[in-house]
Design a protein around this motif. Structure first.
Motif, PDB file in Angstrom:
ATOM      1  N   TYR A  64     -85.594  31.038 -71.565  1.00 18.78           N
ATOM      2  CA  TYR A  64     -86.498  30.625 -70.503  1.00 18.78           C
ATOM      3  C   TYR A  64     -87.915  31.124 -70.772  1.00 18.78           C
ATOM      4  N   ARG A  65     -88.067  32.385 -71.158  1.00 19.58           N
ATOM      5  CA  ARG A  65     -89.391  32.946 -71.415  1.00 19.58           C
ATOM      6  C   ARG A  65     -90.016  32.371 -72.683  1.00 19.58           C
ATOM      7  N   HIS A  66     -89.188  31.801 -73.548  1.00 20.06           N
ATOM      8  CA  HIS A  66     -89.742  31.104 -74.713  1.00 20.06           C
ATOM      9  C   HIS A  66     -90.431  29.812 -74.270  1.00 20.06           C
ATOM     10  N   SER A  67     -89.861  29.149 -73.266  1.00 25.28           N
ATOM     11  CA  SER A  67     -90.406  27.866 -72.807  1.00 25.28           C
ATOM     12  C   SER A  67     -91.458  28.022 -71.718  1.00 25.28           C
ATOM     13  N   PHE A  68     -91.318  29.021 -70.845  1.00 27.96           N
ATOM     14  CA  PHE A  68     -92.194  29.145 -69.683  1.00 27.96           C
ATOM     15  C   PHE A  68     -92.748  30.556 -69.577  1.00 27.96           C
ATOM     16  N   CYS A  69     -93.987  30.663 -69.093  1.00 26.64           N
ATOM     17  CA  CYS A  69     -94.618  31.972 -68.896  1.00 26.64           C
ATOM     18  C   CYS A  69     -94.105  32.609 -67.616  1.00 26.64           C
ATOM     19  N   GLN A  70     -94.022  31.828 -66.548  1.00 21.01           N
ATOM     20  CA  GLN A  70     -93.605  32.334 -65.250  1.00 21.01           C
ATOM     21  C   GLN A  70     -92.570  31.399 -64.652  1.00 21.01           C
ATOM     22  N   THR A  71     -91.749  31.950 -63.750  1.00 20.28           N
ATOM     23  CA  THR A  71     -90.838  31.084 -63.011  1.00 20.28           C
ATOM     24  C   THR A  71     -91.636  30.348 -61.949  1.00 20.28           C
ATOM     25  N   TYR A  72     -91.020  29.326 -61.376  1.00 21.04           N
ATOM     26  CA  TYR A  72     -91.700  28.550 -60.339  1.00 21.04           C
ATOM     27  C   TYR A  72     -92.063  29.458 -59.162  1.00 21.04           C
ATOM     28  N   ALA A  73     -91.157  30.360 -58.813  1.00 22.37           N
ATOM     29  CA  ALA A  73     -91.422  31.275 -57.698  1.00 22.37           C
ATOM     30  C   ALA A  73     -92.549  32.246 -58.036  1.00 22.37           C
ATOM     31  N   GLU A  74     -92.661  32.663 -59.292  1.00 24.06           N
ATOM     32  CA  GLU A  74     -93.710  33.612 -59.677  1.00 24.06           C
ATOM     33  C   GLU A  74     -95.100  32.997 -59.581  1.00 24.06           C
ATOM     34  N   PHE A  75     -95.276  31.757 -60.060  1.00 22.74           N
ATOM     35  CA  PHE A  75     -96.637  31.214 -59.985  1.00 22.74           C
ATOM     36  C   PHE A  75     -96.950  30.607 -58.630  1.00 22.74           C
ATOM     37  N   GLN A  76     -95.943  30.467 -57.754  1.00 23.06           N
ATOM     38  CA  GLN A  76     -96.192  30.038 -56.383  1.00 23.06           C
ATOM     39  C   GLN A  76     -96.357  31.238 -55.458  1.00 23.06           C
ATOM     40  N   HIS A  77     -96.097  32.435 -55.966  1.00 25.92           N
ATOM     41  CA  HIS A  77     -96.129  33.644 -55.149  1.00 25.92           C
ATOM     42  C   HIS A  77     -97.496  33.844 -54.529  1.00 25.92           C
ATOM     43  N   PHE A  78     -97.482  34.272 -53.292  1.00 24.25           N
ATOM     44  CA  PHE A  78     -98.712  34.508 -52.545  1.00 24.25           C
ATOM     45  C   PHE A  78     -99.443  35.710 -53.124  1.00 24.25           C
ATOM     46  N   THR A  79    -100.682  35.542 -53.466  1.00 26.10           N
ATOM     47  CA  THR A  79    -101.475  36.631 -54.025  1.00 26.10           C
ATOM     48  C   THR A  79    -102.565  37.034 -53.025  1.00 26.10           C
ATOM     49  N   PRO A  80    -103.029  38.274 -53.077  1.00 30.11           N
ATOM     50  CA  PRO A  80    -104.046  38.726 -52.123  1.00 30.11           C
ATOM     51  C   PRO A  80    -105.479  38.373 -52.537  1.00 30.11           C
ATOM     52  N   ASP A  81    -105.657  37.402 -53.402  1.00 34.95           N
ATOM     53  CA  ASP A  81    -107.004  37.023 -53.834  1.00 34.95           C
ATOM     54  C   ASP A  81    -107.848  36.461 -52.701  1.00 34.95           C
ATOM     55  N   TRP A  82    -107.195  35.867 -51.693  1.00 33.69           N
ATOM     56  CA  TRP A  82    -107.941  35.271 -50.595  1.00 33.69           C
ATOM     57  C   TRP A  82    -108.749  36.321 -49.846  1.00 33.69           C
ATOM     58  N   LYS A  83    -108.272  37.572 -49.838  1.00 38.76           N
ATOM     59  CA  LYS A  83    -108.981  38.629 -49.125  1.00 38.76           C
ATOM     60  C   LYS A  83    -110.350  38.891 -49.754  1.00 38.76           C
ATOM     61  N   LEU A  84    -110.394  38.861 -51.067  1.00 39.61           N
ATOM     62  CA  LEU A  84    -111.662  39.047 -51.765  1.00 39.61           C
ATOM     63  C   LEU A  84    -112.630  37.911 -51.445  1.00 39.61           C
ATOM     64  N   VAL A  85    -112.140  36.690 -51.450  1.00 40.16           N
ATOM     65  CA  VAL A  85    -112.986  35.522 -51.177  1.00 40.16           C
ATOM     66  C   VAL A  85    -113.512  35.569 -49.744  1.00 40.16           C
ATOM     67  N   VAL A  86    -112.640  35.889 -48.791  1.00 41.51           N
ATOM     68  CA  VAL A  86    -113.071  35.971 -47.393  1.00 41.51           C
ATOM     69  C   VAL A  86    -114.058  37.130 -47.213  1.00 41.51           C
ATOM     70  N   GLY A  87    -113.792  38.262 -47.868  1.00 45.26           N
ATOM     71  CA  GLY A  87    -114.699  39.406 -47.775  1.00 45.26           C
ATOM     72  C   GLY A  87    -116.081  39.087 -48.307  1.00 45.26           C
ATOM     73  N   ILE A  88    -116.151  38.445 -49.468  1.00 48.88           N
ATOM     74  CA  ILE A  88    -117.445  38.067 -50.041  1.00 48.88           C
ATOM     75  C   ILE A  88    -118.154  37.063 -49.138  1.00 48.88           C
ATOM     76  N   GLY A  89    -117.390  36.116 -48.583  1.00 48.74           N
ATOM     77  CA  GLY A  89    -117.986  35.142 -47.673  1.00 48.74           C
ATOM     78  C   GLY A  89    -118.557  35.785 -46.422  1.00 48.74           C
ATOM     79  N   LEU A  90    -117.830  36.752 -45.863  1.00 50.51           N
ATOM     80  CA  LEU A  90    -118.330  37.436 -44.667  1.00 50.51           C
ATOM     81  C   LEU A  90    -119.545  38.303 -44.981  1.00 50.51           C
ATOM     82  N   TRP A  91    -119.552  38.929 -46.150  1.00 48.77           N
ATOM     83  CA  TRP A  91    -120.733  39.700 -46.549  1.00 48.77           C
ATOM     84  C   TRP A  91    -121.954  38.787 -46.682  1.00 48.77           C
ATOM     85  N   CYS A  92    -121.765  37.634 -47.297  1.00 51.00           N
ATOM     86  CA  CYS A  92    -122.884  36.680 -47.429  1.00 51.00           C
ATOM     87  C   CYS A  92    -123.361  36.207 -46.070  1.00 51.00           C
ATOM     88  N   LEU A  93    -122.415  35.960 -45.154  1.00 46.35           N
ATOM     89  CA  LEU A  93    -122.781  35.549 -43.805  1.00 46.35           C
ATOM     90  C   LEU A  93    -123.557  36.658 -43.089  1.00 46.35           C
TER      91      LEU A  93
END
Length: 181
Positions: free
Chosen positions: A95-124
């Motif tokens: 499986y790891r020979h064919s794919f880097c991540q499982t479907y669940a791994e690359f669909q996993h929720f990441t906390p990157d949105w917090k950085l984007v919202v924080g930068i947006g609020l700082w700009c505001l």
């Protein structure tokens, strides 16, 4: 005839006219093959390009994630037989020979949105602060004609002079009863 015309000139280097100094002409597909290396092309992929990309829209990439190694070759030979004979480690290696991540791994929720919202609020906040400072320090005080006494006097004057009596403010004033319609 001048002597300069008789000297043979070299043609422009960018026009080589079929004489390639590299000995081979590269097409766009060759560059993609160079980028993908020795990885096996297994499908159509995204837009038919042989690139690897984890995406929920196109979950099966055109090429395998890793290049072929002797360990993978031996496990792939075992794969042709009974899958019950394959161990869990062998299945994971395939499986790891064919794919880097499982479907669940690359669909996993990441906390990157917090950085984007924080930068947006700082700009505001910086924009609001700049507006407040500009309004307080840069713009002068409004003229005295903006207070209520002067505005009501101006309205009385507009009504007395009957300015724009068809569609304007004067059209909403009844001159016979001396009140708003």
């Amino acid at each position: 005839m001048s002597a300069l015309r008789m000297i043979p000139r070299a043609g422009p280097q960018h026009l080589n006219l079929g004489r390639s100094s590299m000995g081979r002409r590269y097409a766009s597909g060759d560059m993609l093959r160079l980028m993908s290396g020795d990885r096996e092309v297994v499908g159509y992929g995204i837009n038919g390009r042989p690139i690897y990309f984890d995406s929920p829209d196109c979950p099966f990439p055109a090429i395998r994630y890793r290049e072929i190694t002797p360990e993978v070759c031996s496990v792939r030979e075992k794969e042709l037989g009974d899958w019950k004979k394959l161990g869990l480690d062998d299945k994971k290696m395939l499986y790891r020979h064919s794919f880097c991540q499982t479907y669940a791994e690359f669909q996993h929720f990441t906390p990157d949105w917090k950085l984007v919202v924080g930068i947006g609020l700082w700009c505001l906040a910086i924009g609001c602060l700049g507006t407040i400072i500009t309004k307080a320090k840069v713009y002068p005080d409004p003229p005295e004609t903006f207070d209520d006494v002067h505005r009501s006097a101006q309205l009385r004057r507009i009504i007395q002079l009957q300015i724009n009596p068809i569609t304007g403010i004067s059209s909403k004033w009844c001159y016979e009863r001396n009140q708003w319609k």
